[in-house]
Design an enzyme around this catalytic site. Sequence first.
Site, PDB file in Angstrom:
ATOM      1  N   HIS A  96      13.278  31.291 -10.021  1.00  0.00           N
ATOM      2  CA  HIS A  96      13.322  31.060  -8.575  1.00  0.00           C
ATOM      3  C   HIS A  96      13.074  32.370  -7.832  1.00  0.00           C
ATOM      4  CE1 HIS A  96      14.542  26.895  -8.804  1.00  0.00           C
ATOM      5  NE2 HIS A  96      15.501  27.216  -9.670  1.00  0.00           N
ATOM      6  N   THR A 120      19.232  36.807 -10.039  1.00  0.00           N
ATOM      7  CA  THR A 120      18.260  37.637  -9.300  1.00  0.00           C
ATOM      8  C   THR A 120      17.473  36.838  -8.284  1.00  0.00           C
ATOM      9  OG1 THR A 120      16.648  37.299 -11.079  1.00  0.00           O
ATOM     10  CG2 THR A 120      18.033  39.278 -11.207  1.00  0.00           C
ATOM     11  N   CYS A 121      17.402  35.526  -8.498  1.00  0.00           N
ATOM     12  CA  CYS A 121      16.619  34.705  -7.565  1.00  0.00           C
ATOM     13  C   CYS A 121      17.268  34.618  -6.202  1.00  0.00           C
ATOM     14  CB  CYS A 121      16.428  33.302  -8.142  1.00  0.00           C
ATOM     15  SG  CYS A 121      15.556  33.274  -9.725  1.00  0.00           S
ATOM     16  N   TYR A 122      18.616  34.550  -6.201  1.00  0.00           N
ATOM     17  CA  TYR A 122      19.332  34.325  -4.944  1.00  0.00           C
ATOM     18  C   TYR A 122      20.248  35.481  -4.567  1.00  0.00           C
ATOM     19  CZ  TYR A 122      17.646  29.599  -5.738  1.00  0.00           C
ATOM     20  OH  TYR A 122      16.849  28.515  -5.974  1.00  0.00           O
TER      21      TYR A 122
END
Length: 986
Positions: free
Chosen positions: A687, A953-955
């Site tokens: 993501h 790491t995506c959010y």
Amino acid sequence: MFCWGETTHRELGLEDSVLQVDGVNSDLHQMVPRKPKIADICAGNVVIAFIEHNGNGSVWIKGNGRNQARRRKTMSLVLKKEKIHLLDCRASQIVLVSETGKVFESNCQESHVENPRLLTSLNDRQIIQVACGNYHSLVLTKEGEVFYWREPQVEQCGSPKLLETLLGIPVAQIAAGGDHSFALSLSGTVFGWGRNSAGQLGLGDTQDRDIPTPVRSLAFKGTVFISCGEEHTAILTKGGLVFTFGSGSYGQLGHNSLRNELRPRLVAELWGKKVSQIACGRYHTLTYVSSSKTIYSFGCGEQRQLGNCGSRNQKVPLPVELRPETSSKIRIDRIVAGGNQSFVLCSPVKSTEHSANSTSWNDNKMILTVTDRVIEKWISRSDPKSWRNTKKEITRIFSSASCLNGSFLGERHYRTTKELSGLDLSLARLAFEKLATNDKVLAQVESVVLHKLIPSLCSNPDNVEMFRVYLILPELLRVLKTEQSRRDISVSLADRILGLVPSSCRLLEALWSTLPLSFFQTLVKIFHTVSSRYLYKMRTDYSTDWSSLQKTVCVLQMLYKVNSKAGNRIQDSNFNIDEIQLLIQSLGRVHPENWKMILKKAKYLRNLVKLTAYPCIFDMKAKQFMFSMNNFAILCDNACRNPIGGNNICVNRENLLSDTLQQLRSSSSNYYWPLKVKFKEEDGIDHGGPSQEFFSVIARELLLQEHGVFELFEDSRLMWFIQVETSSTDIFFLLGIICGMALYNQCVVNFHFPVALFKKLLGVRPTLEDLKDLSPIEARSLQELLDEDEDAVENLDLDFTVKGHEVVPHGREILVTRFNRQQYVDAYVDYVFNKSIQKPFQDFVRGFTTGCPNNMWKIFLPDELMAVLNGNVNYEWDELKKNARYIEYQPTDQTIINFWVFFAELTEQQKKNFLSFMTGSDRLPVGGLSSMRFTIMDKKITNPDEYYPVANTCYGILYLPNYSSIDILRNKFLHAITFFEEFGTL
């Protein structure tokens, strides 16, 4: 009056006496006119005519030439309701101008003079000058317009026509010869047209000209007066120098030869004498030096027109000998040369009366201009009758570009160039400030400028003096008191600027670039303010004039480019419009059920996208928003057209770059879709985090130089393309795709490229400063070459080669000298950044635009584009704590307190490792840590001391176990941020 030449006693109806020069009967006649005095005189092929200065403007006409019957006939011409003020002769006609500016034309026959014919087409103009050739005439109006016409027998229609090519030129004088004409501007620009068989136009050839053409070789000479003969021309400069050109068959050029001159040539015999007047007859020339009261003549003397006691020609200027006792009693006011005659108009030395011809030129013959005296008169008038006159004068001046272009001239306006307008804008600023003290006067000026002046401006001006109006009008806009007035005139002016042809537009930009700083700032502020107001209306009531907004922001973008080329004289922020950011914010505040408002906002959102054609008005944050928004629009459009597809990569972490290149070669990825990265043998759904890490690892691999694709400069640790003439592989195309995908997917990656790469992507040419960034050692050597003493440069034994390659044709044979060293440095920089990498870079750009299908990246500046892709390293770690959010935690919980205590203990490198652990990169996005999403969350797991912290790491979520002590937190965290790539992140 004195006269000599093709004359006999009493032929002008004046008493005369023959002067004796050294006991010899002279050709010089002293003419003592009956009272009243002579006001003006001209001599053509058929007649001699003069105006009596008697209050009623009587004109006396006498036959000329060798026809005895015609010479004996003297005729008088008086107009009943008009006083003749000016006159000139054609071959067989006289053109008369009255004091009210009306023009009359009269044919001269053998025995009589026809009644003057009024040229009714010029009735609405006030004529201030007239000049006649053999068969054509010119007149100049008070508003600076030049009209021309030819005799009816030469041209079917003898009615005056406007010379449109001179519109906007502040004409100071017109002159006509046999079949050629000249116009002189207030700043000394000389325009010639007509017959050029002997080079009488001074253009370096014998080609006739249909339109006024600048005499380039007279630039900067300071020309103040022009006189024309049959086929030759003389000009007088401000410094008293005389230049002649054209036919020299009788010596009328004064160069001691009978040769024609195709270009203006200085009359050397008059050097140092400071000539004050010149006059050309048909084939002879007169000059007058006031300091010594000496008249010089040269040229044809066959009819004794030189006044030298004989009929010989003279190839050099020789003085005309006046009797000493006579010359001491009179003042020479004006010299006149007719066909084969010469005249001198005089007045007594002791007379206190000022002759009408006390100078060769006076204010009555000059076009209207805006002066301090004129403004004082306007603002002091109050009664209705005076106001009618004021209104008329304002209309005449401010409707004429010529008049305005002739106003507010600086002391050195004779040095006008493509970069220097010749204006003193401080005079304009003071004048308009004074004019603004009277609202009525100001309102009239506004109306005339808006409805008459600006619409009259031509689209292809090609002379600097025609552009002064574009520099003056902003000073008027500065003092306008209503928003509506400023907006209307600004938009109208912008429309004319955008309507200029490209060559004229470049000339205007060159003038803008040399404006004094305060005046350039005024110019920017005017268009910035008007543009901002339009955007405010777009944001608040959704009813703006889109066409007008486009015009003002387009001019603002032009000014921005000028400012950039001039070395950023004012900061870029002066061009950013805050309303853009407010408009962006307002677009999101719409209730989902309010469809009408949604449709309105969609319309203005489309307009906002159109405004990206003018990126100077967007600040960095707004540009990023537009780029992201366009990404979303591209994705939505692609999803509708191609719902099945994607851009997926599955790679091995150990051979990441090789795997990626192989997949790009073999797969048919749709780069419009967001990138989804899967690391083999690792869990996790992309993501955004894995993609970020993917690009960061590739950047590190490229830096290790294991693939030998780029050259690494050790002194800067930056990479550049290997220097090859051709590219036989697709490697640079594929690397371009990777960099383009990183930008499109908004991943922050330091590819270790210099800013020169981003300049080239955006079409900006790299310079020596960019080489200092890439290779400081090379650049330092080149700078030393430029700074070296002149004699030392030749001892370096350098030729025009770089790393064995010739950078100019036959470069090995050309040594670098003090004269060409700048050329060598420029060629060196061009070779490094352009010539040596032409094919690899072309492949890279092709790949970059493939990997980033969102062309909105072109709105960024090179430094901004570099920052968007590379991120920044301005680590303000305190911002991380200020920006933190918490889930299942409170800021006062002990674990949170322990975390921030631990974080403060970390070294700078450990903090960067933590950033990589959280985001996949140790680089910060534009905006720094304050713009980074960071959330600390407790997942409520049992036995939390047994688990390591995990990052999504995506959010931007840190899953932080609720450790029982700070020591356990410290140990678990240090292990996590040291070995996080081994076990991956979510």
